[in-house]
Design a protein around this motif. Structure first.
Motif, PDB file in Angstrom:
ATOM      1  N   LYS A 206      18.422  33.772  -5.576  1.00 29.04           N
ATOM      2  CA  LYS A 206      17.791  33.417  -4.231  1.00 29.04           C
ATOM      3  C   LYS A 206      18.876  33.339  -3.217  1.00 29.04           C
ATOM      4  CE  LYS A 206      13.434  31.853  -5.940  1.00 29.04           C
ATOM      5  NZ  LYS A 206      12.648  30.336  -5.909  1.00 29.04           N
ATOM      6  N   VAL A 207      20.042  33.069  -3.673  1.00 28.01           N
ATOM      7  CA  VAL A 207      21.485  33.103  -2.723  1.00 28.01           C
ATOM      8  C   VAL A 207      22.438  33.920  -3.040  1.00 28.01           C
ATOM      9  CG1 VAL A 207      20.573  30.584  -2.537  1.00 28.01           C
ATOM     10  CG2 VAL A 207      22.319  31.123  -4.278  1.00 28.01           C
ATOM     11  N   ASN A 208      23.541  33.901  -2.241  1.00 26.60           N
ATOM     12  CA  ASN A 208      24.621  34.729  -2.322  1.00 26.60           C
ATOM     13  C   ASN A 208      25.540  33.551  -2.676  1.00 26.60           C
ATOM     14  OD1 ASN A 208      26.779  36.517  -2.544  1.00 26.60           O
ATOM     15  ND2 ASN A 208      27.231  35.982  -0.265  1.00 26.60           N
ATOM     16  N   VAL A 209      25.974  33.359  -4.009  1.00 27.53           N
ATOM     17  CA  VAL A 209      26.751  32.346  -4.450  1.00 27.53           C
ATOM     18  C   VAL A 209      28.265  32.925  -4.280  1.00 27.53           C
ATOM     19  CG1 VAL A 209      28.049  31.319  -6.454  1.00 27.53           C
ATOM     20  CG2 VAL A 209      25.524  31.846  -6.517  1.00 27.53           C
ATOM     21  N   ASP A 237      25.336  31.211   0.488  1.00 28.69           N
ATOM     22  CA  ASP A 237      24.869  31.276   1.735  1.00 28.69           C
ATOM     23  C   ASP A 237      23.380  31.993   1.383  1.00 28.69           C
ATOM     24  OD1 ASP A 237      25.096  34.606   2.652  1.00 28.69           O
ATOM     25  OD2 ASP A 237      26.553  33.934   1.388  1.00 28.69           O
ATOM     26  N   LYS A 238      22.413  32.280   2.587  1.00 26.47           N
ATOM     27  CA  LYS A 238      21.534  32.780   2.154  1.00 26.47           C
ATOM     28  C   LYS A 238      20.756  32.985   3.543  1.00 26.47           C
ATOM     29  CE  LYS A 238      18.095  30.233   0.704  1.00 26.47           C
ATOM     30  NZ  LYS A 238      17.042  30.031   1.753  1.00 26.47           N
ATOM     31  N   MET A 239      19.509  33.889   3.699  1.00 24.85           N
ATOM     32  CA  MET A 239      18.862  33.752   4.768  1.00 24.85           C
ATOM     33  C   MET A 239      17.566  32.911   4.723  1.00 24.85           C
ATOM     34  SD  MET A 239      20.177  35.871   6.843  1.00 24.85           S
ATOM     35  CE  MET A 239      19.064  36.006   8.083  1.00 24.85           C
ATOM     36  N   TYR A 240      17.107  32.319   5.680  1.00 21.39           N
ATOM     37  CA  TYR A 240      15.763  31.714   5.635  1.00 21.39           C
ATOM     38  C   TYR A 240      15.133  32.367   6.942  1.00 21.39           C
ATOM     39  CZ  TYR A 240      12.154  28.167   5.785  1.00 21.39           C
ATOM     40  OH  TYR A 240      10.808  27.481   5.635  1.00 21.39           O
ATOM     41  N   GLY A 241      14.031  33.190   6.693  1.00 24.40           N
ATOM     42  CA  GLY A 241      13.480  34.037   7.727  1.00 24.40           C
ATOM     43  C   GLY A 241      14.540  34.633   8.529  1.00 24.40           C
ATOM     44  N   THR A 281      24.607  38.310   2.412  1.00 28.99           N
ATOM     45  CA  THR A 281      23.687  37.468   2.105  1.00 28.99           C
ATOM     46  C   THR A 281      22.700  37.888   0.823  1.00 28.99           C
ATOM     47  OG1 THR A 281      21.895  38.149   3.519  1.00 28.99           O
ATOM     48  CG2 THR A 281      23.404  36.529   4.264  1.00 28.99           C
ATOM     49  N   SER A 282      23.363  38.967   0.154  1.00 29.71           N
ATOM     50  CA  SER A 282      22.802  39.531  -1.073  1.00 29.71           C
ATOM     51  C   SER A 282      23.358  38.732  -2.434  1.00 29.71           C
ATOM     52  CB  SER A 282      23.079  41.057  -1.279  1.00 29.71           C
ATOM     53  OG  SER A 282      22.557  41.776  -0.020  1.00 29.71           O
ATOM     54  N   SER A 283      22.278  38.535  -3.099  1.00 29.32           N
ATOM     55  CA  SER A 283      22.681  37.831  -4.596  1.00 29.32           C
ATOM     56  C   SER A 283      23.348  38.979  -5.200  1.00 29.32           C
ATOM     57  CB  SER A 283      21.433  37.351  -5.065  1.00 29.32           C
ATOM     58  OG  SER A 283      20.712  38.485  -5.381  1.00 29.32           O
TER      59      SER A 283
END
Length: 294
Positions: A206-209, A237-241, A281-283
């Motif tokens: 669910k995240v990009n480590v 990092d990640k996206m939230y919406g 932001t891709s896992s």
């Protein structure tokens, strides 16, 4: 020779004479009065830094908040509002010249702990600020040790704190995404003396480590090690919406905020959540090491 000496003396005296004459020709200049202040520098962005602690209080909260203020001031990229309360985490009109979330471009939680003073409308506004408005969020260290009774917060940031098995130690860290702006200055493998959190309700899918502990260099004879997969992320990092989210467990100690590597990481992270730089932001799959090959 005598004429030469006189000429040299005149050349040395001439700048003094000219300066005195110019000063005399500028009426109203009083050397005892300070010059007017420069106009306030125009910043591109506005950052709200929250340092409220309702649980454990880190000595480094002030250091982290001051560092982020200075990053914006010295770079001219943002101005910073520092608060240890949560009043501004709302979209309501507060009056009194008080800013609300509509004014800011990103939030930074610096080692916040426990259940923060937020009512339901504030929680809704904060999530909307990130998810719907596309504003940024940066979580520093104990931002993961916050808001356990607010499920959407854990979804937004990526999980929650579940012990720090090795306390503060020389952490062996791997750089999993050297192309990302916030970690590209780190080598492929390095050591940092810090306190690394073990996340729960967290998944690398669910995240990009960005940074993780080297599983081949850890001592697992420790009752506080709860992750059976031995996957301990140090930054992601990640996206939230529509919004960009960055988190790192680094920054526990006061000394960490004097470390150029740590300061650069958070400086670049803030720039990234503000949309000033780009990064994935891709896992991605976990890197293969000696301890997780089977």
């Amino acid at each position: 020779m005598r004429h030469t000496r006189i000429a040299l003396r005149l050349l040395l005296f001439l700048p003094i004479l000219v300066g005195f004459t110019i000063a005399q020709e500028q009426p109203g200049v009083d050397p005892s009065v300070a010059p007017p202040p420069h106009a306030k520098q125009v910043h591109l962005k506005h950052i709200l830094v929250i340092g409220q602690t309702k649980g454990y209080e880190h000595d480094s909260v002030s250091d982290g908040m001051a560092a982020i203020y200075n990053m914006g001031h010295n770079s001219g990229l943002w101005d910073t509002t520092l608060r240890t309360d949560t009043e501004l985490l709302t979209k309501k009109d507060l009056g009194r010249n008080a800013k609300n979330l509509d004014y800011f471009d990103a939030l930074v939680f610096v080692s916040t702990t426990g259940e923060l003073d937020l009512d339901d409308s504030q929680k809704k506004d904060m999530l909307s600020f990130i998810k719907d408005d596309g504003r940024g969020f940066v979580g520093v260290h104990a931002a993961l040790d916050t808001n356990y009774k607010w499920p959407e917060y854990g979804e937004m940031i990526g999980g929650w704190f579940d012990q720090h098995p090795w306390s503060t130690f020389n952490a062996p860290i791997l750089n999993e995404d050297p192309s990302f702006p916030a970690v590209r200055h780190f080598p492929k493998a390095f050591i940092k003396f810090d306190e690394i959190y073990q996340p729960k309700e967290w998944s690398r899918e669910k995240v990009n480590v960005l940074l993780s502990l080297d599983p081949a260099k850890l001592n697992y004879a420790n009752p506080r090690v709860h992750r059976t997969d031995h996957d301990f992320a140090v930054a992601w990092d990640k996206m939230y919406g529509k919004g960009r989210v960055f988190y790192s467990t680094l920054g526990h100690t006061q000394e960490a905020w004097s470390d150029p590597d740590i300061r650069t990481m958070y400086f670049e992270a803030i720039k990234w959540v503000l949309g000033m730089t780009e990064g994935s932001t891709s896992s991605h799959p976990r890197p293969q090491t000696r301890s997780n090959e089977h």
